[in-house]
Scaffold this motif. Structure first.
Motif, PDB file in Angstrom:
ATOM      1  N   TYR A  26     -16.271  -5.436   2.902  1.00  0.00           N
ATOM      2  CA  TYR A  26     -17.043  -4.339   3.500  1.00  0.00           C
ATOM      3  C   TYR A  26     -16.068  -3.330   4.079  1.00  0.00           C
ATOM      4  CZ  TYR A  26     -20.530  -1.923   6.400  1.00  0.00           C
ATOM      5  OH  TYR A  26     -21.354  -0.989   6.964  1.00  0.00           O
ATOM      6  N   VAL A  27     -16.262  -2.065   3.729  1.00  0.00           N
ATOM      7  CA  VAL A  27     -15.408  -0.989   4.234  1.00  0.00           C
ATOM      8  C   VAL A  27     -16.293   0.050   4.916  1.00  0.00           C
ATOM      9  CG1 VAL A  27     -13.749   0.825   3.635  1.00  0.00           C
ATOM     10  CG2 VAL A  27     -13.733  -1.348   2.385  1.00  0.00           C
ATOM     11  N   CYS A  28     -15.894   0.480   6.090  1.00  0.00           N
ATOM     12  CA  CYS A  28     -16.669   1.490   6.807  1.00  0.00           C
ATOM     13  C   CYS A  28     -16.561   2.830   6.089  1.00  0.00           C
ATOM     14  CB  CYS A  28     -16.171   1.627   8.245  1.00  0.00           C
ATOM     15  SG  CYS A  28     -16.718   0.274   9.304  1.00  0.00           S
ATOM     16  N   GLY A  29     -17.712   3.378   5.764  1.00  0.00           N
ATOM     17  CA  GLY A  29     -17.777   4.650   5.068  1.00  0.00           C
ATOM     18  C   GLY A  29     -17.984   5.811   6.027  1.00  0.00           C
ATOM     19  N   PRO A  30     -18.471   6.942   5.510  1.00  0.00           N
ATOM     20  CA  PRO A  30     -18.514   8.163   6.315  1.00  0.00           C
ATOM     21  C   PRO A  30     -19.784   8.316   7.147  1.00  0.00           C
ATOM     22  CG  PRO A  30     -19.260   8.648   4.108  1.00  0.00           C
ATOM     23  CD  PRO A  30     -18.899   7.181   4.120  1.00  0.00           C
ATOM     24  N   THR A  31     -19.650   9.103   8.221  1.00  0.00           N
ATOM     25  CA  THR A  31     -20.807   9.682   8.894  1.00  0.00           C
ATOM     26  C   THR A  31     -20.974  11.063   8.287  1.00  0.00           C
ATOM     27  OG1 THR A  31     -20.374   8.460  10.933  1.00  0.00           O
ATOM     28  CG2 THR A  31     -21.769  10.422  11.093  1.00  0.00           C
ATOM     29  N   TYR A  44     -10.334   5.293   1.639  1.00  0.00           N
ATOM     30  CA  TYR A  44     -11.122   4.907   0.469  1.00  0.00           C
ATOM     31  C   TYR A  44     -10.229   4.557  -0.719  1.00  0.00           C
ATOM     32  CZ  TYR A  44     -14.633   7.337   3.304  1.00  0.00           C
ATOM     33  OH  TYR A  44     -15.440   7.761   4.334  1.00  0.00           O
ATOM     34  N   VAL A  45      -9.164   5.325  -0.930  1.00  0.00           N
ATOM     35  CA  VAL A  45      -8.233   5.024  -2.025  1.00  0.00           C
ATOM     36  C   VAL A  45      -7.499   3.719  -1.744  1.00  0.00           C
ATOM     37  CG1 VAL A  45      -6.118   5.749  -3.202  1.00  0.00           C
ATOM     38  CG2 VAL A  45      -7.931   7.416  -2.765  1.00  0.00           C
ATOM     39  N   HIS A  63     -17.897  -5.056  -3.349  1.00  0.00           N
ATOM     40  CA  HIS A  63     -17.429  -4.022  -2.417  1.00  0.00           C
ATOM     41  C   HIS A  63     -18.627  -3.223  -1.908  1.00  0.00           C
ATOM     42  CE1 HIS A  63     -14.818  -0.106  -1.954  1.00  0.00           C
ATOM     43  NE2 HIS A  63     -15.370  -0.486  -0.816  1.00  0.00           N
ATOM     44  N   VAL A  64     -18.883  -3.327  -0.604  1.00  0.00           N
ATOM     45  CA  VAL A  64     -19.957  -2.576   0.045  1.00  0.00           C
ATOM     46  C   VAL A  64     -19.333  -1.563   1.005  1.00  0.00           C
ATOM     47  CG1 VAL A  64     -21.993  -2.717   1.540  1.00  0.00           C
ATOM     48  CG2 VAL A  64     -21.550  -4.520  -0.150  1.00  0.00           C
ATOM     49  N   GLN A  65     -19.813  -0.326   0.963  1.00  0.00           N
ATOM     50  CA  GLN A  65     -19.273   0.734   1.818  1.00  0.00           C
ATOM     51  C   GLN A  65     -20.449   1.589   2.312  1.00  0.00           C
ATOM     52  OE1 GLN A  65     -15.337   2.144   0.749  1.00  0.00           O
ATOM     53  NE2 GLN A  65     -16.072   4.254   0.803  1.00  0.00           N
ATOM     54  N   ASN A  66     -20.682   1.565   3.616  1.00  0.00           N
ATOM     55  CA  ASN A  66     -21.892   2.165   4.166  1.00  0.00           C
ATOM     56  C   ASN A  66     -21.845   3.692   4.222  1.00  0.00           C
ATOM     57  OD1 ASN A  66     -19.953   1.985   6.481  1.00  0.00           O
ATOM     58  ND2 ASN A  66     -21.635   3.052   7.493  1.00  0.00           N
ATOM     59  N   ILE A 105     -12.953   6.224  -7.663  1.00  0.00           N
ATOM     60  CA  ILE A 105     -13.228   5.147  -6.712  1.00  0.00           C
ATOM     61  C   ILE A 105     -14.637   4.628  -6.962  1.00  0.00           C
ATOM     62  CG2 ILE A 105     -13.455   4.530  -4.278  1.00  0.00           C
ATOM     63  CD1 ILE A 105     -11.529   6.896  -3.694  1.00  0.00           C
ATOM     64  N   GLU A 106     -14.741   3.344  -7.258  1.00  0.00           N
ATOM     65  CA  GLU A 106     -16.043   2.734  -7.530  1.00  0.00           C
ATOM     66  C   GLU A 106     -16.414   1.768  -6.412  1.00  0.00           C
ATOM     67  OE1 GLU A 106     -15.905   0.950 -11.357  1.00  0.00           O
ATOM     68  OE2 GLU A 106     -15.710   2.850 -12.434  1.00  0.00           O
ATOM     69  N   VAL A 107     -17.634   1.898  -5.913  1.00  0.00           N
ATOM     70  CA  VAL A 107     -18.157   1.018  -4.867  1.00  0.00           C
ATOM     71  C   VAL A 107     -19.428   0.372  -5.408  1.00  0.00           C
ATOM     72  CG1 VAL A 107     -19.112   0.948  -2.524  1.00  0.00           C
ATOM     73  CG2 VAL A 107     -17.172   2.461  -3.035  1.00  0.00           C
ATOM     74  N   ASP A 108     -19.592  -0.922  -5.177  1.00  0.00           N
ATOM     75  CA  ASP A 108     -20.760  -1.616  -5.716  1.00  0.00           C
ATOM     76  C   ASP A 108     -22.060  -1.164  -5.056  1.00  0.00           C
ATOM     77  OD1 ASP A 108     -19.423  -3.379  -7.591  1.00  0.00           O
ATOM     78  OD2 ASP A 108     -18.589  -4.384  -5.838  1.00  0.00           O
ATOM     79  N   LEU A 109     -22.027  -0.937  -3.748  1.00  0.00           N
ATOM     80  CA  LEU A 109     -23.244  -0.551  -3.043  1.00  0.00           C
ATOM     81  C   LEU A 109     -22.907   0.340  -1.862  1.00  0.00           C
ATOM     82  CD1 LEU A 109     -26.334  -0.879  -2.663  1.00  0.00           C
ATOM     83  CD2 LEU A 109     -25.816  -2.837  -1.173  1.00  0.00           C
ATOM     84  N   HIS A 110     -23.687   1.429  -1.720  1.00  0.00           N
ATOM     85  CA  HIS A 110     -23.572   2.353  -0.591  1.00  0.00           C
ATOM     86  C   HIS A 110     -24.873   2.303   0.226  1.00  0.00           C
ATOM     87  CE1 HIS A 110     -20.219   4.698  -2.620  1.00  0.00           C
ATOM     88  NE2 HIS A 110     -19.821   4.632  -1.371  1.00  0.00           N
ATOM     89  N   PRO A 111     -25.047   1.332   1.093  1.00  0.00           N
ATOM     90  CA  PRO A 111     -26.286   1.290   1.880  1.00  0.00           C
ATOM     91  C   PRO A 111     -26.324   2.403   2.928  1.00  0.00           C
ATOM     92  CG  PRO A 111     -24.777  -0.423   2.612  1.00  0.00           C
ATOM     93  CD  PRO A 111     -24.152   0.199   1.398  1.00  0.00           C
ATOM     94  N   ARG A 112     -27.472   3.078   3.026  1.00  0.00           N
ATOM     95  CA  ARG A 112     -27.658   4.128   4.025  1.00  0.00           C
ATOM     96  C   ARG A 112     -28.401   3.553   5.228  1.00  0.00           C
ATOM     97  NH1 ARG A 112     -28.831   9.877   1.035  1.00  0.00           N
ATOM     98  NH2 ARG A 112     -29.438  10.380   3.181  1.00  0.00           N
ATOM     99  N   VAL A 113     -27.992   3.948   6.408  1.00  0.00           N
ATOM    100  CA  VAL A 113     -28.565   3.396   7.636  1.00  0.00           C
ATOM    101  C   VAL A 113     -30.077   3.576   7.688  1.00  0.00           C
ATOM    102  CG1 VAL A 113     -28.601   3.609  10.150  1.00  0.00           C
ATOM    103  CG2 VAL A 113     -26.425   3.717   8.928  1.00  0.00           C
TER     104      VAL A 113
END
Length: 470
Positions: A26-31, A44-45, A63-66, A105-113
């Motif tokens: 799990y990697v912290c993504g953007p606001t 991200y890279v 790989h999950v990145q919110n 850059i490929e991410v498996d899932l980008h869950p939105r809050v």
């Protein structure tokens, strides 16, 4: 044996995921309140490179990145511009995703809050039931930091005087308690909850979404080093308190900051470079190579000089690879190697071993790249001098393997499965050669120009012509 630096233990540890052969990350993504900038891209890279190497090493990686699409900053911008908060979030989510695509850059899932409000409410209710959170008179819910004995271990802040949080409120039991649920203020978006209308706090979202998609324990939690406190410290506390597990995360990995001069690149300092602007000046492969060849824990300095060096490195890699491919197109397989060929085979194997040893040392890609550079030197100085197909193929295979980590040479390996592109280009080149021999220079120059428009550059050397993809 792969070793990684764990922020929690502050030392290198042998990498052993909870489930053999499977890595949950799990990697912290953007606001998403503004354009994605190069400082974000640095992280991200870095984790894309880590994921790619883990895959090369034989692991299956999830790989999950919110995406944080509701936050104080989003609300402030929506009010300042007279637009809905959702319009702001959607605009900059699109910018973020487009940047990732262009950089490979490929991410498996980008869950939105905002798609996970019910799960967040359930998680907060669990913390309340277990005595780790309390409802304040306003309807806000706070995590009781004193209820979690290990608070401060991740960041190394062991004194309560160092635990200051981003929000100040007299209704909190302790000044260092942090918000899980924020009671709605007039004019702000809100969702209904057992404690009244409101919205999630910053930290709870990552605990909920990572646990929902990766389980109650997972292997890697990543992000920039500026997130260690308070964000990751708070995530760890509320997650281990709610789930009753320890460790919730086995390895905490954090990237070094990207600086401009001596300052961190950040929106608050006004020194950001949006990714969309940088892509107007530099091809994505160059930007990616620049960031992909810096150790993930190192501080990265943004400068034109660094990007120019990355461009030279990219052109060197591309030229070495295409030179090998040219040889492979015309050289036949041999059933014997010369003494020199055997020596070169050993040297290529040694380079490959050095590359992997560097990557197994906490993903030391900067050291690994020195072996890649050594390979290109070997290609230009010795392998191409008297090429033997077996040696050329060995070097080509290693570059292909390296690219599975760096991800900057993909277009040179992709071939349409039923279309003989190389043969068609060779045919056009041969037609042009015959035109030149017949002194039809105007038509020959036209072919050269049209091929250049398609990203194919021709090089005339006497009566021979070679081609390269740009």
């Amino acid at each position: 044996m792969l070793k990684v630096f764990n922020t929690l233990s502050r030392r290198l540890e042998v990498f052993e995921p909870f489930n053999p052969g499977l890595v949950l990350m799990y990697v912290c993504g953007p606001t998403v309140y503004d354009y994605t900038h190069v400082g974000h891209l640095r992280t991200y890279v870095a984790f894309d490179v880590i994921k790619r190497y883990l895959k090369l090493a034989g692991y299956d990686v999830v790989h999950v990145q919110n995406i944080t699409d509701i936050d104080d900053k989003i609300i402030r911008r929506s009010m300042a511009e007279g637009r809905s908060w959702r319009e702001i979030a959607d605009e900059f989510t699109k910018d973020y995703l487009e940047g990732l695509t262009k950089l490979g850059i490929e991410v498996d899932l980008h869950p939105r809050v905002t798609e996970h409000i019910s799960e967040i409410i359930e998680f907060i209710q669990l913390l309340i039931e277990k005595g780790h959170a309390y409802v304040a008179p306003s309807g806000s819910v706070y995590f009781d930091v004193d209820s979690y004995a290990d608070y401060g271990e991740l960041s190394g802040r062991l004194s309560k005087e160092e635990w200051g949080q981003e929000e100040f409120a007299k209704e909190k039991k302790n000044p260092y308690d942090f918000a899980l649920w924020k009671a709605a203020k007039p004019g702000e978006p809100y969702w209904d909850s057992p404690w009244g209308p409101g919205r999630p706090g910053w930290h709870i979202e990552c605990s909920v979404m990572s646990t929902l998609y990766l389980g109650s324990r997972f292997d890697i939690h990543g992000g920039g080093s500026d997130l260690i406190f308070p964000h990751h410290e708070n995530e760890r506390a509320q997650s281990e308190a709610a789930l009753g597990v320890k460790p919730w995360v086995r390895y905490w990995l954090h990237t070094g900051m990207l600086t401009v001069g001596r300052e961190k690149m950040s929106k608050s300092l006004g020194n950001i470079v949006p990714v969309k602007d940088l892509l107007r000046e530099w091809r994505p492969e160059v930007i990616r190579l620049w960031l992909a060849t810096v150790h993930y824990r190192s501080v990265v300095s943004f400068s034109d000089a660094a990007l120019h060096q990355a461009q030279q490195n990219y052109e060197r890699l591309a030229n070495a690879l295409q030179s090998l491919q040219e040889v492979l197109r015309r050289e036949e397989y041999s059933f014997k190697l010369s003494d020199k060929g055997r020596q070169l085979m050993r040297e290529i194997s040694s380079i490959r071993r050095g590359f992997h040893e560097a990557m197994e040392d906490d993903f030391n890609v900067s050291k690994a790249f020195s072996y890649i550079y050594k390979l290109t030197s070997l290609v230009f100085s010795e392998i191409l001098e008297n090429p033997e197909a077996t040696v050329v193929l060995k070097a080509h295979t290693l570059l292909e393997e390296v690219n599975r980590v760096l991800g900057v040479l993909d277009k040179f390996f992709v071939q349409a499965p039923q279309l003989p592109v190389d043969q068609l280009i060779e045919l056009i080149v041969e037609v042009r050669r015959r035109l030149r021999a017949a002194k039809e220079y105007e038509l020959a120059d036209w072919i050269r120009g049209e091929l250049l428009k398609q990203g194919i550059r021709l090089y005339d050397k006497g009566s021979e012509t070679y081609w390269r993809l740009l």
